[in-house]
Design a protein around this motif. Structure first.
Motif, PDB file in Angstrom:
ATOM      1  N   MET A 246       0.820  -1.197   0.000  1.00  0.00           N
ATOM      2  CA  MET A 246       0.000   0.000   0.000  1.00  0.00           C
ATOM      3  C   MET A 246       0.858   1.253   0.000  1.00  0.00           C
ATOM      4  O   MET A 246       0.573   2.220  -0.696  1.00  0.00           O
ATOM      5  N   ALA A 247       1.926   1.220   0.801  1.00  0.00           N
ATOM      6  CA  ALA A 247       2.788   2.406   0.839  1.00  0.00           C
ATOM      7  C   ALA A 247       3.423   2.632  -0.524  1.00  0.00           C
ATOM      8  O   ALA A 247       3.533   3.757  -0.996  1.00  0.00           O
ATOM      9  N   LYS A 248       3.831   1.539  -1.176  1.00  0.00           N
ATOM     10  CA  LYS A 248       4.559   1.701  -2.430  1.00  0.00           C
ATOM     11  C   LYS A 248       3.645   1.912  -3.622  1.00  0.00           C
ATOM     12  O   LYS A 248       3.986   2.632  -4.549  1.00  0.00           O
ATOM     13  N   ALA A 249       2.505   1.255  -3.622  1.00  0.00           N
ATOM     14  CA  ALA A 249       1.649   1.333  -4.807  1.00  0.00           C
ATOM     15  C   ALA A 249       0.285   1.926  -4.512  1.00  0.00           C
ATOM     16  O   ALA A 249      -0.587   1.911  -5.371  1.00  0.00           O
ATOM     17  N   GLY A 250       0.112   2.457  -3.306  1.00  0.00           N
ATOM     18  CA  GLY A 250      -1.194   2.991  -2.928  1.00  0.00           C
ATOM     19  C   GLY A 250      -1.681   4.088  -3.844  1.00  0.00           C
ATOM     20  O   GLY A 250      -2.876   4.254  -4.052  1.00  0.00           O
ATOM     21  N   GLN A 251      -0.766   4.832  -4.410  1.00  0.00           N
ATOM     22  CA  GLN A 251      -1.194   5.942  -5.261  1.00  0.00           C
ATOM     23  C   GLN A 251      -1.788   5.458  -6.559  1.00  0.00           C
ATOM     24  O   GLN A 251      -2.432   6.216  -7.271  1.00  0.00           O
ATOM     25  N   ILE A 252      -1.540   4.193  -6.866  1.00  0.00           N
ATOM     26  CA  ILE A 252      -2.116   3.639  -8.090  1.00  0.00           C
ATOM     27  C   ILE A 252      -3.343   2.805  -7.768  1.00  0.00           C
ATOM     28  O   ILE A 252      -4.409   3.011  -8.344  1.00  0.00           O
ATOM     29  N   VAL A 253      -3.197   1.872  -6.836  1.00  0.00           N
ATOM     30  CA  VAL A 253      -4.353   1.020  -6.562  1.00  0.00           C
ATOM     31  C   VAL A 253      -5.418   1.760  -5.757  1.00  0.00           C
ATOM     32  O   VAL A 253      -6.609   1.485  -5.885  1.00  0.00           O
ATOM     33  N   GLY A 254      -4.988   2.720  -4.945  1.00  0.00           N
ATOM     34  CA  GLY A 254      -5.950   3.464  -4.134  1.00  0.00           C
ATOM     35  C   GLY A 254      -7.029   4.141  -4.953  1.00  0.00           C
ATOM     36  O   GLY A 254      -8.226   3.951  -4.713  1.00  0.00           O
ATOM     37  N   PRO A 255      -6.641   4.968  -5.930  1.00  0.00           N
ATOM     38  CA  PRO A 255      -7.680   5.588  -6.762  1.00  0.00           C
ATOM     39  C   PRO A 255      -8.551   4.568  -7.493  1.00  0.00           C
ATOM     40  O   PRO A 255      -9.737   4.800  -7.686  1.00  0.00           O
ATOM     41  N   LEU A 256      -7.974   3.440  -7.891  1.00  0.00           N
ATOM     42  CA  LEU A 256      -8.794   2.434  -8.572  1.00  0.00           C
ATOM     43  C   LEU A 256      -9.856   1.890  -7.621  1.00  0.00           C
ATOM     44  O   LEU A 256     -11.017   1.737  -7.991  1.00  0.00           O
ATOM     45  N   PHE A 257      -9.448   1.597  -6.364  1.00  0.00           N
ATOM     46  CA  PHE A 257     -10.434   1.143  -5.387  1.00  0.00           C
ATOM     47  C   PHE A 257     -11.448   2.236  -5.090  1.00  0.00           C
ATOM     48  O   PHE A 257     -12.632   1.972  -4.893  1.00  0.00           O
ATOM     49  N   SER A 258     -10.957   3.475  -5.026  1.00  0.00           N
ATOM     50  CA  SER A 258     -11.867   4.578  -4.729  1.00  0.00           C
ATOM     51  C   SER A 258     -12.920   4.701  -5.807  1.00  0.00           C
ATOM     52  O   SER A 258     -14.100   4.887  -5.528  1.00  0.00           O
ATOM     53  N   TYR A 259     -12.499   4.597  -7.065  1.00  0.00           N
ATOM     54  CA  TYR A 259     -13.473   4.681  -8.139  1.00  0.00           C
ATOM     55  C   TYR A 259     -14.424   3.495  -8.111  1.00  0.00           C
ATOM     56  O   TYR A 259     -15.600   3.611  -8.444  1.00  0.00           O
ATOM     57  N   GLU A 260     -13.894   2.350  -7.697  1.00  0.00           N
ATOM     58  CA  GLU A 260     -14.794   1.194  -7.589  1.00  0.00           C
ATOM     59  C   GLU A 260     -15.899   1.505  -6.583  1.00  0.00           C
ATOM     60  O   GLU A 260     -17.072   1.244  -6.820  1.00  0.00           O
ATOM     61  N   THR A 261     -15.487   2.078  -5.454  1.00  0.00           N
ATOM     62  CA  THR A 261     -16.472   2.408  -4.432  1.00  0.00           C
ATOM     63  C   THR A 261     -17.434   3.472  -4.922  1.00  0.00           C
ATOM     64  O   THR A 261     -18.638   3.371  -4.770  1.00  0.00           O
ATOM     65  N   LEU A 262     -16.883   4.495  -5.549  1.00  0.00           N
ATOM     66  CA  LEU A 262     -17.708   5.613  -5.988  1.00  0.00           C
ATOM     67  C   LEU A 262     -18.685   5.224  -7.083  1.00  0.00           C
ATOM     68  O   LEU A 262     -19.831   5.629  -7.075  1.00  0.00           O
ATOM     69  N   THR A 263     -18.200   4.469  -8.060  1.00  0.00           N
ATOM     70  CA  THR A 263     -19.070   4.214  -9.203  1.00  0.00           C
ATOM     71  C   THR A 263     -19.871   2.937  -9.063  1.00  0.00           C
ATOM     72  O   THR A 263     -20.951   2.831  -9.601  1.00  0.00           O
ATOM     73  N   ALA A 264     -19.348   1.959  -8.353  1.00  0.00           N
ATOM     74  CA  ALA A 264     -20.061   0.683  -8.314  1.00  0.00           C
ATOM     75  C   ALA A 264     -20.732   0.410  -6.983  1.00  0.00           C
ATOM     76  O   ALA A 264     -21.927   0.123  -6.936  1.00  0.00           O
ATOM     77  N   PHE A 265     -19.970   0.485  -5.916  1.00  0.00           N
ATOM     78  CA  PHE A 265     -20.552   0.081  -4.639  1.00  0.00           C
ATOM     79  C   PHE A 265     -21.717   0.949  -4.226  1.00  0.00           C
ATOM     80  O   PHE A 265     -22.743   0.448  -3.764  1.00  0.00           O
ATOM     81  N   PHE A 266     -21.537   2.260  -4.366  1.00  0.00           N
ATOM     82  CA  PHE A 266     -22.630   3.128  -3.971  1.00  0.00           C
ATOM     83  C   PHE A 266     -23.834   2.915  -4.870  1.00  0.00           C
ATOM     84  O   PHE A 266     -24.981   2.942  -4.417  1.00  0.00           O
TER      85      PHE A 266
ATOM     86  N   GLU B 114     -24.730   0.112  -6.437  1.00  0.00           N
ATOM     87  CA  GLU B 114     -25.405  -1.127  -6.041  1.00  0.00           C
ATOM     88  C   GLU B 114     -26.147  -0.948  -4.738  1.00  0.00           C
ATOM     89  O   GLU B 114     -27.302  -1.338  -4.599  1.00  0.00           O
ATOM     90  N   ALA B 115     -25.438  -0.384  -3.736  1.00  0.00           N
ATOM     91  CA  ALA B 115     -26.020  -0.306  -2.403  1.00  0.00           C
ATOM     92  C   ALA B 115     -27.289   0.529  -2.403  1.00  0.00           C
ATOM     93  O   ALA B 115     -28.267   0.185  -1.748  1.00  0.00           O
ATOM     94  N   SER B 116     -27.270   1.629  -3.142  1.00  0.00           N
ATOM     95  CA  SER B 116     -28.444   2.494  -3.148  1.00  0.00           C
ATOM     96  C   SER B 116     -29.640   1.809  -3.773  1.00  0.00           C
ATOM     97  O   SER B 116     -30.730   1.843  -3.241  1.00  0.00           O
ATOM     98  N   PHE B 117     -29.439   1.197  -4.914  1.00  0.00           N
ATOM     99  CA  PHE B 117     -30.586   0.603  -5.612  1.00  0.00           C
ATOM    100  C   PHE B 117     -30.965  -0.753  -5.047  1.00  0.00           C
ATOM    101  O   PHE B 117     -32.062  -1.248  -5.289  1.00  0.00           O
ATOM    102  N   LEU B 118     -30.062  -1.346  -4.278  1.00  0.00           N
ATOM    103  CA  LEU B 118     -30.369  -2.645  -3.700  1.00  0.00           C
ATOM    104  C   LEU B 118     -31.566  -2.555  -2.776  1.00  0.00           C
ATOM    105  O   LEU B 118     -32.412  -3.451  -2.751  1.00  0.00           O
ATOM    106  N   GLY B 119     -31.635  -1.460  -2.021  1.00  0.00           N
ATOM    107  CA  GLY B 119     -32.762  -1.292  -1.097  1.00  0.00           C
ATOM    108  C   GLY B 119     -34.089  -1.355  -1.837  1.00  0.00           C
ATOM    109  O   GLY B 119     -35.015  -2.058  -1.429  1.00  0.00           O
ATOM    110  N   VAL B 120     -34.162  -0.631  -2.961  1.00  0.00           N
ATOM    111  CA  VAL B 120     -35.406  -0.632  -3.733  1.00  0.00           C
ATOM    112  C   VAL B 120     -35.638  -2.012  -4.339  1.00  0.00           C
ATOM    113  O   VAL B 120     -36.752  -2.534  -4.319  1.00  0.00           O
TER     114      VAL B 120
END
Lengths: 463, 327
Positions: A91-111, A113-119
């Motif tokens: 994470m320390a060495k490659a966090g600047q690369i994998v971090g944004p990828l995970f962040s975008y995963e959370t921003l574009t996919a997880f939220f 899914e989670a929002s529409f899952l309730g409905v």
């Protein structure tokens, strides 16, 4: 310390812990991807035909989906934080690369899914039919977007590109190159198809099970038909995708290819059907092989040599015994699926699909195959890239956290216990739900059934 | 980017706070029907709420990878315990309705998971504030550094805090006897929360002279007096808000309490990440990485917030239809 215990240092324990948690995790998102897509199809069928059987199928598979999705979410959070707790070096060495990828995963996919899952799960009486369908669609889309980002991140670790290294830290230079690195697209396609195929086999197996027992026949037939519609085109396509993936491994991860094929000496490669690779003696025992076929498959030419493991330093060789066999399992299942698809087509042409009991029995036995293949494939990919975590650039041993082996042993034990309980229960409930089957469920317009949770009916035993 | 991390963590605390809080209060419900009601009130939301935790971690990693890499191993066991707690709590939602014949096992799991996760989060917070040993960019402390009386107290404090937040949620969104109960519990929980805040507020400056000087050096001290004053005001307002049945006021003001607590913490340690030796700026990622992520955050987070608000509206009618995990 005895030699055996010495093997279990913090790195090895962390690897085992990661492998364990991610083995469970991959099952559920894969099933969720497949089922979400299936739900979209079922909902379209219901909305257009208004047939009660599609409604029942839709509600039934939604229940299964909810179980699977929930387990995927909780196992996913574990993984996200495990990167930090056990692999802080990475994470320390490659966090600047994998971090944004995970962040975008959370921003574009997880939220999403989670929002529409309730409905999707609870909103039948609260929103219009169209809105509900959109929600189902959004959840399905969310699962595919999620796969996009995670495959981008993992593929970057396999075939890193688009970065520069300064003082041991990986900095992003070209995001397009990072995301669309050499192995990403084919691995993304390969994983998505794997998810849909594996789910289709589960659906087919469930449908076949009902047909064999004469239960829910009007629902089992379309279930089986839909599953086969998915299996028949995807089985061959998946093999093609696998072949292309293999070419990329040949070019970018030659040591992994050599291990997968148990090729020690460089040369024209046979197709080894059976072998027991011996890492210390650098040779294979009990080998059964078809000459030159290996070169044909991986190089698309009968005479082109393939690099052997001996060309790489001993410390750079992945464990051939494991990787050779996991690859055989995955590829073997792939061809078995193709065979099943061909038989199905034949039976359909002869209009004997629903009455061929032996084939239905085969389908029930084959239902978990897709998931076995997924696990075997991932083990090939991840164990095959050892000793690197970023291929060719960062070794796994250099990426681990400064946590004592004792602590990792403790956390691993906790995970083993809790996962056994949680997933044991989960599988049990899944089994029970499937056994109960697509029973009657009140339609949304039906009058409120008093205090009982509206769809608690689906948890009651079959009438 | 620091703001994004703070925002994500803040959203998480408030959102998952109330659903964990409901879990903490679970054993105090009278009967099965009340427990069903409690669970159904949070059923459509918990997954989205928990997603902010993933987001917070991912953004912390992206924006401050060096800090991420130092903090997580330092609080290894509490994080693992938290993850396991969240896991058990998460599946309890679904499994509770599936278990026949009905036993209390998943009720217990739901509460145990919620409490464990909350306590672990509090411990992580305490360990973070008290400081993390760093050497050459790596965690350099012992395996049990995180476990001190201070961190245990912050763990307990968070239990009070989430319970309070969960209670105000129930007061707003439940009905009948359950709502009455929420009303009666409120004063107790408010007092508990205020005491916890008070205890921590006194302890932190005692623990660290640097923090003490932040708060008490004149004339700076005057700038920060609004914080305790507003805290008390919020608590008072929340109490008064109980007058009106099913009012969202207590819930909102409790969020205010959390925000104030959060700012108090920020005042104490800014810009250290983690304290005491690393700062935001030491740990920050390169501009190339931040430039890639920031536009995404700026565009997508408002969309997510809008959608989340929509979701809460759709499920606003308080559990009348008794939908939930009984599907």
């Amino acid at each position: 310390m005895t030699p055996v215990l010495e093997l279990f240092d913090a790195t090895m324990l962390s690897r085992i812990q990661f492998g364990f948690t991610i083995t469970f995790h991959i099952l559920f998102p894969a099933l969720s991807i497949g089922l979400a897509g299936f739900l979209v199809v079922l909902e379209i069928l219901w909305l257009r035909t208004a047939e009660e059987r599609y409604w029942r199928l839709l509600r039934f598979w939604t229940t299964v989906f909810a179980l699977s999705f929930g387990m995927g979410v909780v196992s996913g959070i574990v993984l996200a934080y495990q990167f930090g707790t056990n692999w802080s070096g990475l994470m320390a060495k490659a966090g600047q690369i994998v971090g944004p990828l995970f962040s975008y995963e959370t921003l574009t996919a997880f939220f999403l899914e989670a929002s529409f899952l309730g409905v999707l799960l609870f909103g039948w009486k609260r929103v219009s039919r169209r809105m509900h369908f959109i929600s189902t669609l959004m959840v399905a889309l969310g699962t595919c977007i999620s796969a996009f980002w995670i495959m981008a991140a993992n593929s970057w670790l396999q075939t890193p590109a688009g970065h520069v290294v300064r003082d041991g830290v990986f900095y992003p230079a070209d995001w397009w190159a990072i995301i669309f690195n050499p192995s990403f697209l084919v691995r993304y396609a390969h994983m998505l198809m794997a998810a849909y195929l594996a789910t289709a086999f589960v659906v087919a197996g469930v449908a076949a099970g009902y047909l064999l027992k004469g239960r829910f026949v009007p629902m089992a037939k379309p279930m089986l038909a839909l599953a086969l519609v998915m299996i028949v085109p995807l089985a061959p396509l998946q093999i093609i995708a696998g072949d292309i993936a293999g070419l990329i491994v040949r070019d970018h991860q030659p040591a992994k290819l050599a291990a997968m094929e148990a090729q020690w000496e460089t040369g024209v490669m046979p197709l080894r059907l059976f072998a027991i690779p011996d890492q210390s003696q650098t040779r294979n025992h009990f080998e059964i092989a078809v000459p030159k076929l290996g070169s044909l498959i991986t190089q698309h030419s009968l005479e082109t040599p393939v690099k052997g493991l001996l060309e790489f330093a001993a410390a750079d060789r992945p464990n051939a015994l494991i990787v050779f066999w996991t690859f055989r399992v995955m590829a073997g299942i792939g061809f078995l699926m193709l065979l099943i698809a061909l038989i199905a087509m034949l039976l359909v042409a002869r209009k004997r699909l629903y009455s061929s009991r032996w084939f239905l029995r085969l389908l029930t036995l084959a239902s978990p195959l897709g998931f076995v293949a997924i696990i075997a494939g991932w083990y090939t990919a991840e164990i095959g890239r050892q000793p690197y975590v970023i291929y060719g650039a960062l070794r796994t041993a250099d990426a681990v956290s400064p946590v004592s082996a004792g602590h990792v042993a403790l956390s691993l034990s906790l995970f083993l216990i809790v996962y056994a309980a949680v997933f044991g229960a989960g599988f049990w409930y899944l089994w029970r739900t499937i056994n109960t089957g697509p029973v009657e469920v009140a339609l949304p317009e039906a009058p409120n059934l008093g205090n009982r949770p509206m769809a608690g009916l689906s948890t009651m035993s079959a009438k | 980017m620091a703001f994004s991390v703070a925002f994500a963590v803040g959203m998480y605390v408030v959102l998952d706070g109330f659903d964990l809080g409901v879990g903490i209060l679970f054993p105090f419900a009278d009967d099965h029907a009340q427990r069903d009601q409690m669970m159904n009130s949070i059923a459509p939301f918990w997954d989205g709420n928990e997603t902010w935790l993933v987001f917070g971690g991912a953004v912390l990693l992206s924006a401050f990878p060096a800090a991420f890499a130092v903090i997580l191993p330092a609080v290894y066991l509490p994080i693992i315990v938290m993850l396991l707690g969240l896991m058990v709590r998460g599946v309890a939602f679904e499994f509770r309705f599936k278990h026949h014949p009905r036993t209390r096992i998943w009720d217990i799991a739901f509460t145990a998971g919620s409490m464990t996760a909350t306590f672990a989060q509090g411990v992580v917070l305490g360990a973070f504030v008290q400081g993390i040993a760093v050497d050459k960019g790596q965690y350099a402390g012992g395996a049990w550094d995180w476990l001190t009386p201070f961190s245990v107290v912050t763990g307990l404090a968070l239990l009070c805090g989430y319970a309070l937040l969960g209670n105000t949620w129930l007061f707003w969104r439940s009905h009948g006897k359950l709502q009455q109960k929420a009303k009666t519990w409120m004063p107790v929980l408010l007092v508990a929360m205020l005491s916890a805040i008070g205890a921590i507020s006194i302890w932190t400056p005692l623990m660290s002279p640097a923090i003490a000087s932040r708060w008490f050096d004149f004339p700076r001290a005057f700038a920060f007096t609004p914080v305790p004053v507003l805290t008390l005001a919020c608590a008072w307002g929340a109490y008064k808000g109980l007058r009106k049945t099913a009012s969202p006021v207590p819930f909102t003001l409790c969020i205010g309490l959390f925000f104030l607590g959060y700012s108090g913490l920020a005042i104490s340690i800014f810009p250290q990440l983690p304290p005491p030796s690393m700062t935001l700026f030491d740990a920050a990622a390169s501009p190339e990485s931040q430039r890639f992520l920031l536009p995404g955050i700026v565009i997508l987070v408002p969309l997510i917030l809008a959608h989340t608000w929509y979701n809460y509206r759709v499920f606003h009618v308080k559990g009348e239809h008794d939908e939930g995990y009984g599907h």
